[in-house]
Design a protein around this motif. Structure first.
Motif, PDB file in Angstrom:
ATOM      1  N   ARG A  69       0.833  -1.213   0.000  1.00 15.87           N
ATOM      2  CA  ARG A  69       0.000   0.000   0.000  1.00 15.87           C
ATOM      3  C   ARG A  69       0.865   1.260   0.000  1.00 15.87           C
ATOM      4  NH1 ARG A  69      -3.302  -0.125   5.068  1.00 15.87           N
ATOM      5  NH2 ARG A  69      -1.447   0.851   5.971  1.00 15.87           N
ATOM      6  N   ALA A  70       1.921   1.243   0.814  1.00 14.50           N
ATOM      7  CA  ALA A  70       2.824   2.393   0.881  1.00 14.50           C
ATOM      8  C   ALA A  70       3.535   2.610  -0.463  1.00 14.50           C
ATOM      9  CB  ALA A  70       3.849   2.190   1.994  1.00 14.50           C
ATOM     10  N   ALA A  71       3.904   1.516  -1.128  1.00 12.37           N
ATOM     11  CA  ALA A  71       4.568   1.617  -2.430  1.00 12.37           C
ATOM     12  C   ALA A  71       3.624   2.227  -3.457  1.00 12.37           C
ATOM     13  CB  ALA A  71       5.045   0.244  -2.889  1.00 12.37           C
ATOM     14  N   LEU A  72       2.373   1.802  -3.459  1.00  7.15           N
ATOM     15  CA  LEU A  72       1.387   2.354  -4.387  1.00  7.15           C
ATOM     16  C   LEU A  72       1.221   3.854  -4.153  1.00  7.15           C
ATOM     17  CD1 LEU A  72      -1.299  -0.496  -4.245  1.00  7.15           C
ATOM     18  CD2 LEU A  72       0.136   0.076  -6.208  1.00  7.15           C
ATOM     19  N   GLN A  73       1.160   4.243  -2.882  1.00  8.36           N
ATOM     20  CA  GLN A  73       0.997   5.660  -2.544  1.00  8.36           C
ATOM     21  C   GLN A  73       2.226   6.478  -2.940  1.00  8.36           C
ATOM     22  OE1 GLN A  73       0.098   5.370   1.656  1.00  8.36           O
ATOM     23  NE2 GLN A  73      -2.087   5.033   1.303  1.00  8.36           N
ATOM     24  N   ALA A  74       3.403   5.852  -2.859  1.00 11.72           N
ATOM     25  CA  ALA A  74       4.652   6.551  -3.182  1.00 11.72           C
ATOM     26  C   ALA A  74       4.943   6.557  -4.683  1.00 11.72           C
ATOM     27  CB  ALA A  74       5.817   5.906  -2.434  1.00 11.72           C
ATOM     28  N   GLY A  75       4.139   5.834  -5.451  1.00  7.29           N
ATOM     29  CA  GLY A  75       4.361   5.769  -6.893  1.00  7.29           C
ATOM     30  C   GLY A  75       5.458   4.801  -7.281  1.00  7.29           C
ATOM     31  N   LEU A  76       5.792   3.872  -6.383  1.00  5.22           N
ATOM     32  CA  LEU A  76       6.823   2.876  -6.668  1.00  5.22           C
ATOM     33  C   LEU A  76       6.192   1.602  -7.213  1.00  5.22           C
ATOM     34  CD1 LEU A  76       9.049   3.211  -3.459  1.00  5.22           C
ATOM     35  CD2 LEU A  76       9.560   4.087  -5.740  1.00  5.22           C
ATOM     36  N   GLN A  77       6.915   0.902  -8.069  1.00  9.34           N
ATOM     37  CA  GLN A  77       6.475  -0.406  -8.549  1.00  9.34           C
ATOM     38  C   GLN A  77       6.491  -1.384  -7.378  1.00  9.34           C
ATOM     39  OE1 GLN A  77       6.297  -1.636 -12.285  1.00  9.34           O
ATOM     40  NE2 GLN A  77       5.561   0.473 -12.305  1.00  9.34           N
ATOM     41  N   THR A  78       5.495  -2.253  -7.317  1.00 11.80           N
ATOM     42  CA  THR A  78       5.454  -3.243  -6.243  1.00 11.80           C
ATOM     43  C   THR A  78       4.929  -4.578  -6.766  1.00 11.80           C
ATOM     44  OG1 THR A  78       4.629  -3.735  -4.008  1.00 11.80           O
ATOM     45  CG2 THR A  78       3.176  -2.438  -5.428  1.00 11.80           C
ATOM     46  N   ILE A  79       5.590  -5.659  -6.354  1.00 12.43           N
ATOM     47  CA  ILE A  79       5.258  -7.018  -6.810  1.00 12.43           C
ATOM     48  C   ILE A  79       4.772  -7.855  -5.630  1.00 12.43           C
ATOM     49  CG2 ILE A  79       6.162  -9.151  -7.841  1.00 12.43           C
ATOM     50  CD1 ILE A  79       6.134  -6.881  -9.830  1.00 12.43           C
ATOM     51  N   GLY A  80       3.617  -8.475  -5.805  1.00 17.20           N
ATOM     52  CA  GLY A  80       3.102  -9.403  -4.808  1.00 17.20           C
ATOM     53  C   GLY A  80       3.384 -10.826  -5.239  1.00 17.20           C
ATOM     54  N   VAL A  81       4.154 -11.547  -4.445  1.00 20.50           N
ATOM     55  CA  VAL A  81       4.478 -12.942  -4.769  1.00 20.50           C
ATOM     56  C   VAL A  81       3.475 -13.833  -4.038  1.00 20.50           C
ATOM     57  CG1 VAL A  81       6.256 -14.722  -4.791  1.00 20.50           C
ATOM     58  CG2 VAL A  81       6.906 -12.312  -4.978  1.00 20.50           C
ATOM     59  N   MET A  82       2.755 -14.652  -4.803  1.00 18.14           N
ATOM     60  CA  MET A  82       1.627 -15.393  -4.242  1.00 18.14           C
ATOM     61  C   MET A  82       1.907 -16.891  -4.110  1.00 18.14           C
ATOM     62  SD  MET A  82      -1.538 -13.440  -6.138  1.00 18.14           S
ATOM     63  CE  MET A  82      -1.378 -14.389  -7.646  1.00 18.14           C
ATOM     64  N   ALA A  83       1.190 -17.523  -3.177  1.00 13.25           N
ATOM     65  CA  ALA A  83       1.299 -18.970  -2.976  1.00 13.25           C
ATOM     66  C   ALA A  83       0.168 -19.700  -3.678  1.00 13.25           C
ATOM     67  CB  ALA A  83       1.281 -19.287  -1.483  1.00 13.25           C
ATOM     68  N   SER A  84      -0.620 -18.967  -4.455  1.00 16.24           N
ATOM     69  CA  SER A  84      -1.772 -19.535  -5.160  1.00 16.24           C
ATOM     70  C   SER A  84      -1.536 -19.485  -6.663  1.00 16.24           C
ATOM     71  CB  SER A  84      -3.019 -18.716  -4.811  1.00 16.24           C
ATOM     72  OG  SER A  84      -2.818 -17.359  -5.207  1.00 16.24           O
ATOM     73  N   GLY A  85      -2.549 -19.887  -7.428  1.00 13.77           N
ATOM     74  CA  GLY A  85      -2.491 -19.735  -8.875  1.00 13.77           C
ATOM     75  C   GLY A  85      -2.595 -18.264  -9.246  1.00 13.77           C
ATOM     76  N   ALA A  95      -4.332  -5.505  -4.963  1.00 19.50           N
ATOM     77  CA  ALA A  95      -3.788  -6.372  -6.014  1.00 19.50           C
ATOM     78  C   ALA A  95      -4.132  -5.832  -7.399  1.00 19.50           C
ATOM     79  CB  ALA A  95      -4.317  -7.794  -5.849  1.00 19.50           C
ATOM     80  N   GLU A  96      -5.349  -5.349  -7.569  1.00 19.30           N
ATOM     81  CA  GLU A  96      -5.770  -4.830  -8.869  1.00 19.30           C
ATOM     82  C   GLU A  96      -5.012  -3.559  -9.225  1.00 19.30           C
ATOM     83  OE1 GLU A  96     -10.006  -4.544  -8.537  1.00 19.30           O
ATOM     84  OE2 GLU A  96     -10.316  -6.685  -8.978  1.00 19.30           O
ATOM     85  N   ARG A  97      -4.724  -2.726  -8.240  1.00 20.16           N
ATOM     86  CA  ARG A  97      -3.915  -1.522  -8.500  1.00 20.16           C
ATOM     87  C   ARG A  97      -2.475  -1.902  -8.851  1.00 20.16           C
ATOM     88  NH1 ARG A  97      -4.009   2.900  -4.005  1.00 20.16           N
ATOM     89  NH2 ARG A  97      -2.494   3.771  -5.494  1.00 20.16           N
ATOM     90  N   MET A  98      -2.006  -2.969  -8.224  1.00 14.58           N
ATOM     91  CA  MET A  98      -0.631  -3.416  -8.475  1.00 14.58           C
ATOM     92  C   MET A  98      -0.438  -3.898  -9.917  1.00 14.58           C
ATOM     93  SD  MET A  98      -0.096  -5.295  -4.807  1.00 14.58           S
ATOM     94  CE  MET A  98       1.362  -6.244  -5.215  1.00 14.58           C
ATOM     95  N   LEU A  99      -1.511  -4.334 -10.556  1.00 15.22           N
ATOM     96  CA  LEU A  99      -1.400  -4.807 -11.941  1.00 15.22           C
ATOM     97  C   LEU A  99      -0.973  -3.689 -12.884  1.00 15.22           C
ATOM     98  CD1 LEU A  99      -4.527  -7.136 -12.243  1.00 15.22           C
ATOM     99  CD2 LEU A  99      -2.152  -7.795 -11.853  1.00 15.22           C
ATOM    100  N   THR A 100      -1.237  -2.440 -12.513  1.00 17.56           N
ATOM    101  CA  THR A 100      -0.830  -1.302 -13.337  1.00 17.56           C
ATOM    102  C   THR A 100       0.367  -0.565 -12.736  1.00 17.56           C
ATOM    103  OG1 THR A 100      -2.412   0.159 -12.197  1.00 17.56           O
ATOM    104  CG2 THR A 100      -3.178  -0.964 -14.191  1.00 17.56           C
ATOM    105  N   GLN A 101       0.858  -1.074 -11.607  1.00 13.66           N
ATOM    106  CA  GLN A 101       2.013  -0.435 -10.949  1.00 13.66           C
ATOM    107  C   GLN A 101       2.908  -1.520 -10.340  1.00 13.66           C
ATOM    108  OE1 GLN A 101       0.941   3.075  -8.612  1.00 13.66           O
ATOM    109  NE2 GLN A 101       2.728   2.754  -7.295  1.00 13.66           N
TER     110      GLN A 101
END
Length: 374
Positions: free
Chosen positions: A163-179, A192-198
């Motif tokens: 969340r902090a990365a999104l607010q700061a305008g930084l790219q952020t990657i979520g590594v998941m244990a699911s499909g 997660a949906e915002r992260m798809l564009t950032q």
């Protein structure tokens, strides 16, 4: 052509008894994933690690593996998922260097997984107000360095970091244990949906995979392996966070920990990492900058920009210019990396490099590495 290549790469991961190391061995000996499927019994039997049982699996399981791969490619296209085989230029180079790196990654998003600076931030799900404040401060302080933030999309420190990365305008990657299609926990879908564009979402698990408990430690090795440094904010003494820190330490990656209140259970892990010299102490962004030599890198980069030569397109072939561009951007490169990044086959690249050496602009170094002559 690319889709056909993906088909065989995915199929290779579906062959019974073929793990990460053997996959690399097969591709190395045969030249490509497709060539593995086209190789005859005599050729396959000469590859180290391929015995009678595995040879039978390779020959008998090919049709089933290709069928499964077709289904995966169809789902990937429908859901805008990129399939990154370990030879792909988009596959994280840092992760590729660890022995147990996944052969295939599923990626949704627009982030550069080989961004110049990548930091993993991990910690407890039971985050305190102190942990929240520190996490937000660390991410904000990384803004001038344009660092990508990697975490696990979990409750607590993970989601605060995203969340902090999104607010700061930084790219952020979520590594998941699911499909790749499953957001867990579902409550974090809006982030997660915002992260798809950032940035994006990354997993080694195929479609339909549930986030079962054993998959989280495996997920943690990706978080640890794809970054320059793992920062632990808050963690209990026995926790998955300390497993991630141990993995990073074992990969010869830098680990930092934020010291915490000695009366707080979620500070026991971070204080232990510092006390046992498994992590450097993080008190400000300057600690990280000095640990990773970012200040020296920036000075060197500034000098390099001033001295960067301009190559006349009339004097070089298109392939030579591609190689020169890669070397200007990345400095010294191994021949295999040069091939992936310039998209020139290794068989052709050798003659291109030789031509550049004759022209006095590229120098060969030990270990099949090449660099510019400035």
């Amino acid at each position: 052509m690319v889709e056909e290549q993906n088909l065989y790469e995915v199929a290779l991961t579906k062959l019974p008894g073929v793990g990460t190391q053997l996959t690399r061995q097969l591709v190395s000996y045969c030249g490509s994933a497709k060539a593995v499927f086209e190789a005859n019994t005599a050729k396959l039997s000469k590859i180290p690690g391929v015995g009678p049982v595995l040879l039978k699996n390779l020959l008998d399981g090919s049709k089933t593996a290709l069928y499964e791969a077709e289904e995966i490619l169809k789902q990937a296209q429908e859901q805008d998922v990129q399939l990154l085989f370990y030879t792909s230029p988009k596959y994280p180079d840092r992760l590729k260097q660890i022995a147990d790196a996944p052969t295939l990654l599923y990626f949704r998003g627009n982030g550069n997984l080989n961004q110049r600076r990548i930091i993993s931030i991990v910690g407890t799900r039971q985050i305190t107000s102190y942990g929240t404040s520190v996490t937000e401060k660390i991410v904000e302080s990384l803004k001038p360095y344009n660092a990508m933030i990697v975490s696990g999309l979990a409750y607590g420190v993970d989601v605060v970091a995203h969340r902090a990365a999104l607010q700061a305008g930084l790219q952020t990657i979520g590594v998941m244990a699911s499909g790749p299609e499953t957001i867990y926990p579902a409550v974090h879908r809006k982030y997660a949906e915002r992260m798809l564009t950032q940035g994006g979402l990354l997993t080694e698990n195929t479609f339909g995979t549930r986030p079962d408990a054993p998959r989280f430690p495996a997920r943690n090795r990706i978080i640890a392996g794809m970054s320059d440094c793992t920062i632990v904010i808050e963690a209990a003494l026995k926790s998955g966070t300390l497993i991630t820190a141990d993995l990073a330490h074992g990969y010869d990656k830098e680990v930092m920990a934020v010291p915490g209140n000695i009366t707080s259970p979620v500070s026991e892990g971070t204080n232990y990492l510092i006390k046992s010299h498994k992590a450097a102490t993080y008190t400000s962004v300057q600690d990280l900058v000095e640990l990773l030599n970012w200040d020296l890198e920036d000075e060197a980069a500034a000098k390099k920009v001033k001295a960067a030569p301009v190559y006349d397109a009339a004097e070089y072939t298109s392939d030579e210019l591609k190689v020169l561009q890669v070397l200007q951007q990345n400095g010294e490169e191994h021949m295999d990396n040069l091939s992936w990044k310039s998209q020139i086959p290794v068989s052709m690249l050798a003659s291109v490099l030789l031509g550049l050496e004759f022209k006095g602009v590229v120098k060969a170094k030990p270990g099949k590495k090449f660099t510019l002559i400035l």
